[in-house]
Scaffold this motif. Structure first.
Motif, PDB file in Angstrom:
ATOM      1  N   ALA A   1      -5.366   8.917  -2.287  1.00  0.00           N
ATOM      2  CA  ALA A   1      -4.490   8.956  -1.123  1.00  0.00           C
ATOM      3  C   ALA A   1      -3.807   7.619  -0.892  1.00  0.00           C
ATOM      4  O   ALA A   1      -2.714   7.568  -0.353  1.00  0.00           O
ATOM      5  N   ARG A   2      -4.436   6.516  -1.306  1.00  0.00           N
ATOM      6  CA  ARG A   2      -3.848   5.191  -1.128  1.00  0.00           C
ATOM      7  C   ARG A   2      -3.941   4.410  -2.425  1.00  0.00           C
ATOM      8  O   ARG A   2      -4.969   4.392  -3.088  1.00  0.00           O
ATOM      9  N   ILE A   3      -2.837   3.747  -2.735  1.00  0.00           N
ATOM     10  CA  ILE A   3      -2.760   2.919  -3.932  1.00  0.00           C
ATOM     11  C   ILE A   3      -2.345   1.524  -3.492  1.00  0.00           C
ATOM     12  O   ILE A   3      -1.363   1.375  -2.762  1.00  0.00           O
TER      13      ILE A   3
ATOM     14  N   MET B   1      -0.727  14.511  -2.490  1.00  0.00           N
ATOM     15  CA  MET B   1      -0.863  15.379  -3.654  1.00  0.00           C
ATOM     16  C   MET B   1       0.073  16.568  -3.490  1.00  0.00           C
ATOM     17  O   MET B   1       0.135  17.175  -2.430  1.00  0.00           O
ATOM     18  N   GLY B   2       0.832  16.869  -4.541  1.00  0.00           N
ATOM     19  CA  GLY B   2       1.732  18.002  -4.513  1.00  0.00           C
ATOM     20  C   GLY B   2       1.137  19.187  -5.246  1.00  0.00           C
ATOM     21  O   GLY B   2       0.073  19.097  -5.857  1.00  0.00           O
ATOM     22  N   LEU B   3       1.837  20.282  -5.179  1.00  0.00           N
ATOM     23  CA  LEU B   3       1.348  21.491  -5.840  1.00  0.00           C
ATOM     24  C   LEU B   3       1.686  21.507  -7.328  1.00  0.00           C
ATOM     25  O   LEU B   3       0.986  22.123  -8.114  1.00  0.00           O
TER      26      LEU B   3
ATOM     27  N   VAL C   1       0.860  -1.181   0.000  1.00  0.00           N
ATOM     28  CA  VAL C   1       0.000   0.000   0.000  1.00  0.00           C
ATOM     29  C   VAL C   1       0.897   1.232   0.000  1.00  0.00           C
ATOM     30  O   VAL C   1       1.811   1.344   0.823  1.00  0.00           O
ATOM     31  N   ILE C   2       0.652   2.112  -0.947  1.00  0.00           N
ATOM     32  CA  ILE C   2       1.394   3.359  -1.047  1.00  0.00           C
ATOM     33  C   ILE C   2       0.470   4.492  -0.610  1.00  0.00           C
ATOM     34  O   ILE C   2      -0.659   4.586  -1.084  1.00  0.00           O
TER      35      ILE C   2
END
Length: 52
Positions: A42-44, A11-13, A6-7
């Protein structure tokens, strides 16, 4: 037998899509494949054969 990873993805800008693509491609080179991405990304969840 399968194994899972699980990753947690933040989120980046900027360049978020490029960073995500690079991360997924790096895991794919190690035999991982995406089996689920949460709605808010948020989760992969990744999967691969344990005895490969």
């Amino acid at each position: 037998m399968k194994e899972y990873k699980v990753i947690s993805w933040k989120m980046g800008l900027s360049k978020n899509n490029e960073r995500l693509e690079e991360t997924l491609n790096q895991h794919a080179m190690s035999g991982w494949k995406v089996v689920h991405i949460s709605e808010n990304s948020a989760r992969i969840v990744l999967e691969r054969d344990k005895n490969r």
